[in-house]
Design an enzyme around this catalytic site. Structure first.
Site: not given
Ligand code: NAI
Length: 346
Positions: A130, A216, A182, A240
């Site tokens: 972001y 995930d 991740k 988010d």
């Protein structure tokens, strides 16, 4: 001012916001007064109302007020599409270095897809993808042939948010912090975050457990068995997405509060938008902004009042069965607020 005995009055900035903002904020101010909350409000403009008055959705007076009070309750703000205005929410985060976004998801309305959810997600609010270091590379006659975006995570920023999550867990009687990342693919950007998680966790060994999940897998497990999670800490983009997923587990954004915490200010907000489709109709649900004001009470050390407020909301919805339309009832915003005020003195 209806302050609790012995409590000090605390000045706080109030931004009613756009759309349903003024309706839900009026209800909240009345309920907080009946509760004896210690806040004295400095009302300031933000969003569309501020654009009309000053041509800036985040005017200097509003910023000066937050600089002084270091504490704000903010209704939803409409972000005009186009017109060159940057998101007010993003500007506030940057201006006050609001590095921690705290999103508790607790079951308050029974009969949803899941019962007894009680998870707190803590999202890094300033770094990651972001930072929006983005550009296009033109190829031939296509100016947007290639889009490139770079994320930025720093060890300092990662350690700060992860430490915040562990401290939050300690203060709130929580048992476990899960670091979500991740690192199997984004080995540098989110590998650094996991590395920071493992380092910080050592300082809390024996007090707060730590584990980690790939984002995930975390999303799947939140749907299959959300009860295994306690406190989640993660980077900006993953936070988010997962924080809205969590809101969905407990009945949607209308019931979810948010806090943005920084070193120089703390801003508490409803996480839903300005709901232009129902604005002015007197039917909006004020629970999200009310729960946000409960987080604000906790922040200023009034856990007693925060618990009383949550108890009154719970009793209104589940014992008195007074609910707004989005919760399957027929009460308007005012009627719902009056019912909560009634429960406060019950
Ligand atoms: P929204 O959250 O305003 O509305 C989505 C749906 O949920 C609508 O059907 C609305 O009626 C309903 N809803 C939302 N809050 C409710 C409440 N308290 N009680 C009852 N029903 C409620 O999202 P949307 O329509 O995507 O966005 C509208 C505007 O809000 C946009 O300008 C957007 O930029 C802004 N927005 C601002 C946010 C903020 O200031 N934190 C967050 C999200 C959107």
């Amino acid at each position: 001012m209806n302050s609790a005995p012995g409590s000090q009055t605390i000045e706080a900035t109030l931004i009613a916001g756009d759309g349903i903002g003024p309706e839900i904020m009026d209800a909240t101010v009345d309920i907080l007064a009946a509760l004896g909350a210690p806040f004295r409000w400095d009302r300031q403009l933000g969003g569309l109302a501020a654009i009309e008055a000053t041509n800036d959705p985040l005017p200097k007076d509003t910023l000066d007020s937050i600089r002084r009070t270091r504490l704000a309750l903010k209704g939803p703000l409409t972000t005009p599409i186009g017109g060159g205005f940057r998101s007010v929410n993003v500007r506030l985060r940057e201006e006050f270095h609001l590095y921690a976004n705290v999103r508790p998801a607790r079951t308050i309305l029974p009969g949803q897809r899941y019962e007894d959810i009680d998870i707190v997600l803590i999202r890094e609010n300033i770094e990651g993808l972001y930072v929006a270091f983005e550009h296009y590379i033109p190829v031939g006659d296509d100016p947007h042939a290639v889009a490139i975006s770079s994320g930025v995570n720093t060890r300092g920023g990662a350690e700060r948010i992860i430490r915040y999550a562990f401290e939050y867990a300690l203060k709130n009687g929580r048992k476990k912090v899960t670091v979500v990342h991740k690192a199997n693919v984004l080995k540098a950007l989110t590998g650094l975050f996991l590395e920071a998680g493992r380092a910080v966790a050592k300082d809390y060994e024996g007090r707060i457990a730590m584990d980690d999940r790939i984002v995930d897998a975390c999303a799947m497990q939140l749907v299959l068995n959300p009860w295994q999670y306690d406190v989640i800490v993660t980077t900006n983009l993953f936070g988010d997405i997962l924080s809205d997923l969590l809101a969905g587990l407990v009945g949607g954004l209308g019931l979810a509060p948010g806090a943005n915490i920084g070193e120089s200010a703390a801003i508490f907000e409803a996480v839903h938008g300005s709901a232009p489709d129902i604005a002015g109709k007197g039917v909006a649900n004020p629970v999200s902004i009310l729960l946000a004001s409960g987080l604000m009470l906790e922040h200023v050390g009034r856990l007693d009042l925060a618990q009383k407020l949550r108890g009154a909301i719970d009793a209104t919805i589940n014992k008195a069965n007074v609910r707004t339309g989005d919760m399957g009832g027929s009460a308007g915003t005012r009627e719902f607020a009056q019912a909560i005020i009634g429960q406060l003195s019950a």
